[in-house]
Design a protein around this motif. Sequence first.
Motif, PDB file in Angstrom:
ATOM      1  N   GLU A 340       0.828  -1.210   0.000  1.00 59.02           N
ATOM      2  CA  GLU A 340       0.000   0.000   0.000  1.00 59.02           C
ATOM      3  C   GLU A 340       0.857   1.253   0.000  1.00 59.02           C
ATOM      4  O   GLU A 340       0.544   2.233  -0.680  1.00 59.02           O
ATOM      5  CB  GLU A 340      -0.917   0.000   1.229  1.00 59.02           C
ATOM      6  N   LEU A 341       1.957   1.227   0.764  1.00 58.56           N
ATOM      7  CA  LEU A 341       2.841   2.398   0.822  1.00 58.56           C
ATOM      8  C   LEU A 341       3.561   2.596  -0.508  1.00 58.56           C
ATOM      9  O   LEU A 341       3.728   3.716  -0.988  1.00 58.56           O
ATOM     10  CB  LEU A 341       3.845   2.234   1.960  1.00 58.56           C
ATOM     11  N   LYS A 342       3.974   1.498  -1.125  1.00 53.76           N
ATOM     12  CA  LYS A 342       4.622   1.605  -2.438  1.00 53.76           C
ATOM     13  C   LYS A 342       3.648   2.134  -3.492  1.00 53.76           C
ATOM     14  O   LYS A 342       4.034   2.906  -4.374  1.00 53.76           O
ATOM     15  CB  LYS A 342       5.164   0.233  -2.869  1.00 53.76           C
ATOM     16  N   LEU A 343       2.392   1.729  -3.380  1.00 56.25           N
ATOM     17  CA  LEU A 343       1.379   2.236  -4.308  1.00 56.25           C
ATOM     18  C   LEU A 343       1.199   3.740  -4.121  1.00 56.25           C
ATOM     19  O   LEU A 343       1.121   4.494  -5.103  1.00 56.25           O
ATOM     20  CB  LEU A 343       0.052   1.509  -4.080  1.00 56.25           C
ATOM     21  N   ASP A 344       1.152   4.177  -2.873  1.00 56.59           N
ATOM     22  CA  ASP A 344       1.019   5.612  -2.614  1.00 56.59           C
ATOM     23  C   ASP A 344       2.197   6.386  -3.190  1.00 56.59           C
ATOM     24  O   ASP A 344       2.032   7.500  -3.705  1.00 56.59           O
ATOM     25  CB  ASP A 344       0.920   5.872  -1.104  1.00 56.59           C
ATOM     26  N   LEU A 345       3.397   5.800  -3.087  1.00 54.78           N
ATOM     27  CA  LEU A 345       4.581   6.456  -3.637  1.00 54.78           C
ATOM     28  C   LEU A 345       4.461   6.596  -5.146  1.00 54.78           C
ATOM     29  O   LEU A 345       4.739   7.664  -5.712  1.00 54.78           O
ATOM     30  CB  LEU A 345       5.840   5.665  -3.277  1.00 54.78           C
ATOM     31  N   ALA A 350       3.757   9.723 -10.007  1.00 58.11           N
ATOM     32  CA  ALA A 350       3.070   9.899 -11.293  1.00 58.11           C
ATOM     33  C   ALA A 350       2.380  11.256 -11.356  1.00 58.11           C
ATOM     34  O   ALA A 350       2.400  11.937 -12.395  1.00 58.11           O
ATOM     35  CB  ALA A 350       2.054   8.772 -11.502  1.00 58.11           C
ATOM     36  N   ASN A 351       1.797  11.675 -10.243  1.00 56.63           N
ATOM     37  CA  ASN A 351       1.152  12.985 -10.207  1.00 56.63           C
ATOM     38  C   ASN A 351       2.182  14.104 -10.352  1.00 56.63           C
ATOM     39  O   ASN A 351       1.940  15.111 -11.033  1.00 56.63           O
ATOM     40  CB  ASN A 351       0.386  13.149  -8.900  1.00 56.63           C
ATOM     41  N   ALA A 352       3.349  13.928  -9.716  1.00 57.94           N
ATOM     42  CA  ALA A 352       4.409  14.931  -9.850  1.00 57.94           C
ATOM     43  C   ALA A 352       4.889  15.028 -11.294  1.00 57.94           C
ATOM     44  O   ALA A 352       5.091  16.130 -11.830  1.00 57.94           O
ATOM     45  CB  ALA A 352       5.568  14.589  -8.918  1.00 57.94           C
ATOM     46  N   LEU A 353       5.061  13.886 -11.957  1.00 61.07           N
ATOM     47  CA  LEU A 353       5.487  13.902 -13.362  1.00 61.07           C
ATOM     48  C   LEU A 353       4.418  14.531 -14.247  1.00 61.07           C
ATOM     49  O   LEU A 353       4.729  15.228 -15.219  1.00 61.07           O
ATOM     50  CB  LEU A 353       5.792  12.475 -13.823  1.00 61.07           C
ATOM     51  N   LEU A 354       3.152  14.298 -13.910  1.00 58.24           N
ATOM     52  CA  LEU A 354       2.048  14.929 -14.636  1.00 58.24           C
ATOM     53  C   LEU A 354       2.146  16.448 -14.557  1.00 58.24           C
ATOM     54  O   LEU A 354       2.059  17.147 -15.581  1.00 58.24           O
ATOM     55  CB  LEU A 354       0.728  14.438 -14.039  1.00 58.24           C
ATOM     56  N   LYS A 355       2.352  16.984 -13.366  1.00 61.86           N
ATOM     57  CA  LYS A 355       2.440  18.436 -13.197  1.00 61.86           C
ATOM     58  C   LYS A 355       3.714  19.005 -13.811  1.00 61.86           C
ATOM     59  O   LYS A 355       3.711  20.113 -14.361  1.00 61.86           O
ATOM     60  CB  LYS A 355       2.390  18.801 -11.708  1.00 61.86           C
ATOM     61  N   LEU A 379       2.684   0.596 -16.182  1.00 61.09           N
ATOM     62  CA  LEU A 379       1.751   0.870 -15.083  1.00 61.09           C
ATOM     63  C   LEU A 379       0.315   1.010 -15.590  1.00 61.09           C
ATOM     64  O   LEU A 379      -0.626   0.599 -14.905  1.00 61.09           O
ATOM     65  CB  LEU A 379       2.181   2.134 -14.341  1.00 61.09           C
ATOM     66  N   ILE A 380       0.140   1.590 -16.781  1.00 64.74           N
ATOM     67  CA  ILE A 380      -1.205   1.680 -17.375  1.00 64.74           C
ATOM     68  C   ILE A 380      -1.753   0.278 -17.613  1.00 64.74           C
ATOM     69  O   ILE A 380      -2.941   0.012 -17.431  1.00 64.74           O
ATOM     70  CB  ILE A 380      -1.165   2.488 -18.685  1.00 64.74           C
ATOM     71  N   GLU A 381      -0.863  -0.638 -17.998  1.00 64.93           N
ATOM     72  CA  GLU A 381      -1.269  -2.020 -18.254  1.00 64.93           C
ATOM     73  C   GLU A 381      -1.638  -2.758 -16.971  1.00 64.93           C
ATOM     74  O   GLU A 381      -2.651  -3.474 -16.919  1.00 64.93           O
ATOM     75  CB  GLU A 381      -0.137  -2.768 -18.954  1.00 64.93           C
ATOM     76  N   LYS A 382      -0.835  -2.583 -15.901  1.00 66.22           N
ATOM     77  CA  LYS A 382      -0.969  -3.419 -14.718  1.00 66.22           C
ATOM     78  C   LYS A 382      -1.852  -2.811 -13.624  1.00 66.22           C
ATOM     79  O   LYS A 382      -2.426  -3.541 -12.819  1.00 66.22           O
ATOM     80  CB  LYS A 382       0.427  -3.694 -14.125  1.00 66.22           C
ATOM     81  N   GLU A 383      -1.931  -1.488 -13.566  1.00 65.36           N
ATOM     82  CA  GLU A 383      -2.582  -0.840 -12.428  1.00 65.36           C
ATOM     83  C   GLU A 383      -4.004  -0.402 -12.757  1.00 65.36           C
ATOM     84  O   GLU A 383      -4.424  -0.389 -13.905  1.00 65.36           O
ATOM     85  CB  GLU A 383      -1.761   0.360 -11.962  1.00 65.36           C
ATOM     86  N   GLU A 385      -7.414   2.355 -11.206  1.00 62.79           N
ATOM     87  CA  GLU A 385      -7.856   3.503 -10.407  1.00 62.79           C
ATOM     88  C   GLU A 385      -6.884   4.687 -10.480  1.00 62.79           C
ATOM     89  O   GLU A 385      -6.460   5.080 -11.563  1.00 62.79           O
ATOM     90  CB  GLU A 385      -8.120   3.052  -8.962  1.00 62.79           C
ATOM     91  N   GLU A 386      -6.506   5.251  -9.312  1.00 60.75           N
ATOM     92  CA  GLU A 386      -5.810   6.535  -9.304  1.00 60.75           C
ATOM     93  C   GLU A 386      -4.449   6.475  -9.976  1.00 60.75           C
ATOM     94  O   GLU A 386      -4.087   7.391 -10.726  1.00 60.75           O
ATOM     95  CB  GLU A 386      -5.650   7.039  -7.864  1.00 60.75           C
ATOM     96  N   LEU A 387      -3.694   5.404  -9.748  1.00 57.70           N
ATOM     97  CA  LEU A 387      -2.369   5.322 -10.368  1.00 57.70           C
ATOM     98  C   LEU A 387      -2.487   5.227 -11.885  1.00 57.70           C
ATOM     99  O   LEU A 387      -1.762   5.909 -12.624  1.00 57.70           O
ATOM    100  CB  LEU A 387      -1.595   4.125  -9.814  1.00 57.70           C
ATOM    101  N   GLN A 388      -3.384   4.392 -12.377  1.00 59.29           N
ATOM    102  CA  GLN A 388      -3.582   4.276 -13.814  1.00 59.29           C
ATOM    103  C   GLN A 388      -4.026   5.611 -14.414  1.00 59.29           C
ATOM    104  O   GLN A 388      -3.528   6.038 -15.466  1.00 59.29           O
ATOM    105  CB  GLN A 388      -4.624   3.199 -14.115  1.00 59.29           C
ATOM    106  N   THR A 389      -4.918   6.299 -13.716  1.00 58.57           N
ATOM    107  CA  THR A 389      -5.392   7.603 -14.198  1.00 58.57           C
ATOM    108  C   THR A 389      -4.264   8.617 -14.248  1.00 58.57           C
ATOM    109  O   THR A 389      -4.107   9.358 -15.230  1.00 58.57           O
ATOM    110  CB  THR A 389      -6.524   8.122 -13.293  1.00 58.57           C
ATOM    111  N   ASN A 390      -3.458   8.668 -13.185  1.00 62.94           N
ATOM    112  CA  ASN A 390      -2.339   9.615 -13.165  1.00 62.94           C
ATOM    113  C   ASN A 390      -1.350   9.345 -14.296  1.00 62.94           C
ATOM    114  O   ASN A 390      -0.826  10.275 -14.917  1.00 62.94           O
ATOM    115  CB  ASN A 390      -1.615   9.551 -11.822  1.00 62.94           C
TER     116      ASN A 390
END
Length: 540
Positions: A340-345, A350-355, A379-383, A385-390
């Motif tokens: 869960e912590l690795k997912l949050d990271l 991904a959000n930082a790279l987006l911005k 990550l788009i392939e494997k994930e 919700e939020e990570l895939q969206t980011n």
Amino acid sequence: MAEQQKSIQEELSHPILLAERVIKSAQEGESFLAYCAQLAKQGPKVPHQPRGAPPGAPASASVYDRPLRRIAADVSKNLDRALTLVRKCKRQVFAIISIADHREVSSLLDSSADDVAWLLSIFDSESDGGGANLSLPPIASNDPTLASVWSYIAAVQINHHHRGRIDAANNLSSFARDNDWKKNMIVEEGGVPPLLRLLKEGASPESQIAAAGALVSLGNDPKRVKLIAREHAVAVILQVLGDSPIRVQIAVANLVANMAEMDSDVQEEFGKENVIRPLVMLLCVDIELDDTKLQSGNTSIHSLVQINKELSRNPLLNHTLHSNSSTSLHMKDKGIESPELKLDLRISCANALLKLSKGCLLNCRKITETKGLLCLAKLIEKEKEELQTNCLMALMELAAVAESSTELRRLAFKSSSPAAKAVLEQLLRVMNESTSPTLLIPVINSIGSLARTFPMKETRIIGPLITLLGHGNSNVGTEAAIALGKFVCQDHFNRVENAKAIINSDGIPRLMNILKANGRDQLREPVLLCYTRVLNMPEY
């Protein structure tokens, strides 16, 4: 630092000198003897402290001088007024002196003594491990918030116990969330440097997270973000990203995203200081990627040389880039982190790279010069919700910049590039399998932006886009029409073939349905443009 310390000493020396003169002149007064005697007794209430750092300030910490300077200036003004009064008494100028004057000056000296006592209590409370001093000095009687801000900033800067620094940073964060006036006060009163120092040198992950949270709370305005960056924040952030536990890295990645979104100059500064590389590396942890696909296409020789230099200087980064094991850049606590912590990271990175990538060619190049595109595709392939969206949103911003940059399209999105192929496969998969507008809109936008990169033999794109014209969400249909318009625009080398594909896939009736449903007045121009261009093709 020497000049700054000397200036502080001068600030302290002046009121001490004035106090001594007040005492001496009051003792020599020839009128209003009782009141002069009272003023002479009040002089010592303004403590004669050493001409250096206040007691309790650790030798390794610079003095928090904002309240010190304000109070020293106010004390000097009041002492100067008292000196003027007692000198008049000495000269026996009876006509312009009254008992009311003495009482007023006496009251001012009492207030100055209380201000100085409060100032010293800040350092004393921090030195003995106490919390911030929340009492109200007379100088802040009209602005109670100012005293709290001073006290919290002082606690962040010089408290010997990290629990006190954490609490003070969290309190600054709470203050900042209230309104912009409090945010501006914290910045103007010098709150940023102590927070950055706590982020860099914090004794625990909690203290670093508290500092990052306070900086995020302050940084919701371009002007304040510029001021934060001016205090060398980017260099601190780069260090912490590469040398902290995962929880801290998450907080710092969020800080990067916040600052990059607020100001384009700071966004580019992150790119120049190469903050992007550790973000991509953290995003890639535990992701199995073919090392032969490390670079996304024809990366420039200069970029390859730079990467090799970094790897040779830092074996840890080399290990992180090429390892498929569960390893982060660096873990101070050496523990095995939860999934869960690795997912949050990953979500935060991904959000930082987006911005960072939004509208910035420099940062987009740096993302694509690493294995960033391959990692996003994986990550788009494997994930979900939020990570895939980011990841999809980050890819959309990269594609949007590539649309207006021939160089980026050639280097990163060339059709023969393994990274570009991986990206296209995932875009097509999501477009064919998903019904969610949250996922489909960034996918459609990415395909539209990259329209000029697809070769004539690539026939898998037009059909799904036409199918999406009939999507139940009108925004999805409109975006699909806009993307199709880019496939038949004047400067697309395959516009005739693409127009034929649209016609053969029954695209015209679907475009007409969108026109009927939305109305020409409300419809965005590119939809109608796509429709008319296809109809005006000679082959139609």
